[in-house]
Design an enzyme around this catalytic site. Structure first.
Site, PDB file in Angstrom:
ATOM      1  CG  HIS A 102     -61.435 -44.421 -27.432  1.00  0.00           C
ATOM      2  ND1 HIS A 102     -60.502 -43.421 -27.620  1.00  0.00           N
ATOM      3  CD2 HIS A 102     -61.424 -44.701 -26.107  1.00  0.00           C
ATOM      4  CE1 HIS A 102     -59.955 -43.110 -26.460  1.00  0.00           C
ATOM      5  NE2 HIS A 102     -60.492 -43.866 -25.527  1.00  0.00           N
ATOM      6  CG  ASP A 145     -61.219 -42.396 -30.622  1.00  0.00           C
ATOM      7  OD1 ASP A 145     -62.228 -42.236 -29.907  1.00  0.00           O
ATOM      8  OD2 ASP A 145     -60.081 -42.564 -30.151  1.00  0.00           O
ATOM      9  CB  SER A 179     -57.600 -43.541 -23.575  1.00  0.00           C
ATOM     10  OG  SER A 179     -58.620 -42.576 -23.532  1.00  0.00           O
TER      11      SER A 179
END
Length: 253
Positions: A233, A203, A107
């Site tokens: 995610h 996601d 991320s």
């Protein structure tokens, strides 16, 4: 090999005592794998632990750490910015590692990994990115902030965004303004090392097209983008962890 831990001293923000970055390390063969976590995550998450187990079993060098204001590290999270967290990563590279590195970024850690790779290209053997979120402060976060919250950010300097993962996400004006300094998707991304990207098709935080945009922007010709159609995610299911370990194993051999 067992894992050791410690703290890396860092200069203070806004005066006062210095800060400390918490880290854990497995000593082993090069290239050293370095875990860079996401926004408000820490080095004890499922993916980071899975890589620690893999590194211990394989005798591979592995380092993970918590950014300023995250996990076991000191500092006020609300003072954190992309600038500070990028500097944390570079300090960890420079002071706690030697030789080639494989950066594994999740991320926000995917963005920090790219920025760090661009700053230390001679050290980078490869990158493995999980749901990478480059430029999220300008291209993703604003899409989820309602107009009244934007006004609150301008007025109070922070807004607490509800999160499906637990406590609200504090979004500060400093984070949004500072993040603009480090945008990378508006031009080619000068990374020449091999890159592997794992991205969930379901996601809700980082659309797969956003991660694909990064894959297309990276200059390296050795880029593999894997879309996990039913993935979320976090990509922390057993099958997702197997894909992560397989990608890291591939680029370290």
């Amino acid at each position: 090999m067992s894992e050791t831990s410690g703290f890396l001293a860092r200069p203070p923000l806004g005066g006062g005592d210095g800060e400390r970055l918490a880290w854990r390390r497995v000593t082993g063969a090069a290239p050293t794998v370095v875990w860079l976590g996401g926004y408000r995550s820490d080095m004890s998450g499922t993916k980071a632990e899975a890589l620690a187990d893999w590194a211990t079993a394989k005798g591979r060098g592995y380092l993970r750490f918590d950014y300023f204001g995250h996990g076991e590290s000191s500092g006020d999270f609300l003072q954190g910015t992309i600038t500070r967290w990028r500097e944390d990563a570079l300090a960890v590279f420079d002071e706690l590692t030697e030789g080639p590195l494989v950066l594994v970024g999740s991320s926000m850690g995917g963005w920090i990994s790219c920025l760090a790779a661009m700053a230390r290209p001679e050290r980078i053997a490869a990158l493995v990115l999980v749901a990478p979120a480059p430029d999220f402060t300008s291209k993703l976060m604003p899409l989820s902030i309602p107009p009244d919250a934007l006004e609150e950010i301008r007025r109070a300097g922070v807004w607490l965004q509800p999160s499906q993962y637990g406590d609200p996400n504090p979004i500060t004006l400093a984070l949004l303004e500072d993040g603009a300094r480090w945008s990378i998707l508006d031009s080619a991304v000068p990374i020449a090392a091999p890159v592997r990207i794992l991205q969930g098709g379901e996601d809700p935080d980082v659309p797969w097209r956003h991660a694909l945009e990064l894959a297309q922007a990276i200059k390296s010709q050795d880029v593999v983008f894997t879309l996990i159609k039913d993935g979320d995610h976090r990509l922390s299911r057993p099958q997702d962890l197997q894909r992560l370990v397989a990608a890291v194993s591939e680029v370290t051999e």
